[in-house]
Write a protein that holds these residues in place. Structure first.
Motif, short mmCIF file in Angstrom:
data_model
loop_
_atom_site.label_atom_id
_atom_site.label_comp_id
_atom_site.label_asym_id
_atom_site.label_seq_id
_atom_site.Cartn_x
_atom_site.Cartn_y
_atom_site.Cartn_z
N LEU A 179 0.81 -1.22 0.00
CA LEU A 179 0.00 0.00 0.00
C LEU A 179 0.84 1.27 0.00
O LEU A 179 0.35 2.34 -0.36
N ARG A 180 2.09 1.14 0.35
CA ARG A 180 2.98 2.31 0.29
C ARG A 180 3.38 2.66 -1.14
O ARG A 180 4.01 3.69 -1.38
N HIS A 181 2.97 1.82 -2.09
CA HIS A 181 3.34 2.05 -3.50
C HIS A 181 2.12 2.31 -4.39
O HIS A 181 2.19 2.14 -5.60
N THR A 182 1.01 2.72 -3.79
CA THR A 182 -0.20 2.97 -4.60
C THR A 182 -0.04 4.16 -5.54
O THR A 182 -0.81 4.29 -6.50
N ASP A 183 0.97 4.99 -5.30
CA ASP A 183 1.21 6.10 -6.23
C ASP A 183 1.57 5.61 -7.62
O ASP A 183 1.40 6.33 -8.61
N LEU A 184 2.04 4.37 -7.73
CA LEU A 184 2.38 3.79 -9.03
C LEU A 184 1.16 3.67 -9.93
O LEU A 184 1.28 3.64 -11.16
N LEU A 185 -0.03 3.61 -9.34
CA LEU A 185 -1.26 3.41 -10.11
C LEU A 185 -1.76 4.70 -10.76
O LEU A 185 -2.59 4.65 -11.66
N LYS A 186 -1.28 5.83 -10.26
CA LYS A 186 -1.68 7.13 -10.81
C LYS A 186 -3.21 7.30 -10.77
O LYS A 186 -3.84 7.70 -11.75
N THR A 187 -3.79 6.98 -9.61
CA THR A 187 -5.24 7.13 -9.43
C THR A 187 -5.50 8.18 -8.36
O THR A 187 -6.11 7.90 -7.32
N GLU A 188 -5.05 9.38 -8.61
CA GLU A 188 -5.23 10.48 -7.67
C GLU A 188 -6.72 10.71 -7.41
O GLU A 188 -7.53 10.71 -8.33
N GLY A 189 -7.05 10.88 -6.15
CA GLY A 189 -8.45 11.05 -5.78
C GLY A 189 -9.08 9.76 -5.30
O GLY A 189 -10.21 9.76 -4.80
N CYS A 190 -8.36 8.64 -5.45
CA CYS A 190 -8.83 7.34 -4.97
C CYS A 190 -7.78 6.74 -4.05
O CYS A 190 -6.99 5.88 -4.45
N PRO A 191 -7.72 7.21 -2.81
CA PRO A 191 -6.66 6.78 -1.89
C PRO A 191 -6.81 5.33 -1.47
O PRO A 191 -7.91 4.77 -1.48
N ALA A 192 -5.69 4.73 -1.10
CA ALA A 192 -5.69 3.36 -0.58
C ALA A 192 -4.53 3.23 0.39
O ALA A 192 -3.65 2.38 0.22
N THR A 193 -4.53 4.06 1.41
CA THR A 193 -3.43 4.06 2.35
C THR A 193 -3.57 3.00 3.44
O THR A 193 -2.63 2.72 4.16
N ASN A 194 -4.78 2.42 3.55
CA ASN A 194 -5.00 1.32 4.48
C ASN A 194 -5.98 0.35 3.84
O ASN A 194 -6.54 0.64 2.77
N ILE A 195 -6.21 -0.78 4.47
CA ILE A 195 -7.00 -1.82 3.82
C ILE A 195 -8.47 -1.41 3.64
O ILE A 195 -9.11 -1.83 2.66
N GLU A 196 -9.00 -0.59 4.52
CA GLU A 196 -10.40 -0.16 4.36
C GLU A 196 -10.54 0.80 3.19
O GLU A 196 -11.51 0.72 2.43
N GLU A 197 -9.61 1.70 3.01
CA GLU A 197 -9.62 2.55 1.82
C GLU A 197 -9.40 1.69 0.57
O GLU A 197 -10.06 1.91 -0.46
N ALA A 198 -8.51 0.73 0.67
CA ALA A 198 -8.24 -0.16 -0.46
C ALA A 198 -9.49 -0.91 -0.90
O ALA A 198 -9.68 -1.20 -2.09
N SER A 199 -10.38 -1.19 0.06
CA SER A 199 -11.56 -2.00 -0.25
C SER A 199 -12.54 -1.30 -1.18
O SER A 199 -13.37 -1.96 -1.82
N VAL A 200 -12.48 0.02 -1.28
CA VAL A 200 -13.40 0.75 -2.16
C VAL A 200 -12.69 1.40 -3.34
O VAL A 200 -13.32 2.08 -4.15
N TRP A 201 -11.40 1.17 -3.46
CA TRP A 201 -10.63 1.75 -4.57
C TRP A 201 -11.20 1.31 -5.93
O TRP A 201 -11.32 2.11 -6.85
N ALA A 202 -11.57 0.05 -6.06
CA ALA A 202 -12.05 -0.47 -7.35
C ALA A 202 -13.35 0.19 -7.79
O ALA A 202 -13.66 0.21 -8.99
N ASP A 203 -14.12 0.71 -6.86
CA ASP A 203 -15.31 1.49 -7.22
C ASP A 203 -14.93 2.94 -7.51
O ASP A 203 -15.47 3.56 -8.43
#
Length: 278
Positions: free
Chosen positions: A48-72
């Protein structure tokens, strides 16, 4: 107040919902986080420390709960992510024997994508960006496959999106069976009874978190059959005409079923994450 916010979110849908509402996904993720090993938690944190690689600004995923809604969240980012929209569901007909072969053509269904994401996470030679993406999709899709209207349809209703319903006093034209299970029912199920993130035994963990991805798909499909039967006076295959009123008796029957699906999702996800990142 929470119920009013849920309703506001449902009323705001501009198109049929294909997403398990945020609260459901975040709760699945919270249960998984509680049940994975410390080593798995550390590896999730590293990815999760490398989510900047995805270039999806505005869709944070800094923890698992944020990650759970990233795909939406990424659905709003435009055409670059449109290819993933069909990965959130598999519309297996409740009036035919369970078979998602046609639904999963070229891997375009939720069960196939779960298996693909686990495979990518296990591959330590895979590019970092692909492993990060696989983690975020996996956390979301295990939640999706447990929502019965993500795993079935009736009379070509797109997983209940075209089955118009009323839910108590809520009779908005935008309210359909899918959105009820995504939102209002999920909210009630998660908040009913003791803390859902902690209320299960060691025996529950083994029983509810077991099985294969294909088993989970069939499990949701079978639950969807009972949902349609409840709506149709016991006949799951009877055509739905007009707006169907969801009675309090139906809600009381569905709440524990929806609650169990959320717990299953969290325990299943924990098992997959431990297996993939061990």
């Amino acid at each position: 107040m929470r119920l009013l916010l849920v309703l506001a979110a449902l009323l705001g849908f501009a198109a049929p919902a294909n997403a398990y509402w945020e609260y459901g996904h975040q709760t699945v993720a919270a249960i998984a986080w509680r049940n994975v090993t410390p080593a798995t938690r550390a590896k999730i944190g590293q990815l999760l420390r490398h989510t900047d690689l995805l270039k999806t600004e505005g869709c944070p995923a800094t923890n698992i709960e944020e990650a759970s809604v990233w795909a939406d969240c990424i659905k709003k980012l435009g055409s670059d992510w449109r290819y993933a929209s069909v990965w959130h569901y598999q519309d297996a007909d409740v009036c035919k024997p369970f078979d998602v072969t046609a639904e999963c053509k070229d891997g375009n269904c939720v069960s196939a994508q779960i298996e693909r994401d686990v495979k990518i996470l296990k591959d330590r030679k895979a590019p970092q960006v692909e492993r990060v993406k696989a983690l975020l999709f996996l956390v979301h899709f295990v939640g999706d496959i447990g929502q019965p209207l993500h795993g079935a349809e009736h009379d070509h209703d797109a997983g209940g999106n075209k089955a118009m319903v009323s839910y108590g006093i809520y009779t908005t034209d935008r309210l359909n069976l899918h959105s009820v299970w995504d939102g209002l029912l999920a909210e009630r199920a998660i908040t009913s009874g003791p803390d859902i993130v902690r209320t299960y035994s060691r025996k529950d963990r083994a029983a509810l978190g077991g099985g294969t991805v294909q088993d989970w798909g069939k499990d949701s499909w079978e639950l969807a059959r009972t949902v349609y039967a409840d709506l149709n006076g016991g006949d799951a295959c009877k055509p739905i005409t007009g707006r169907v009123a969801i009675s309090e008796a139906m809600i009381e029957k569905w709440v524990p079923e929806a609650r169990t699906q959320v717990i299953k999702g969290g325990l299943r996800l924990a098992r997959l994450l431990d297996a993939a990142l061990a």
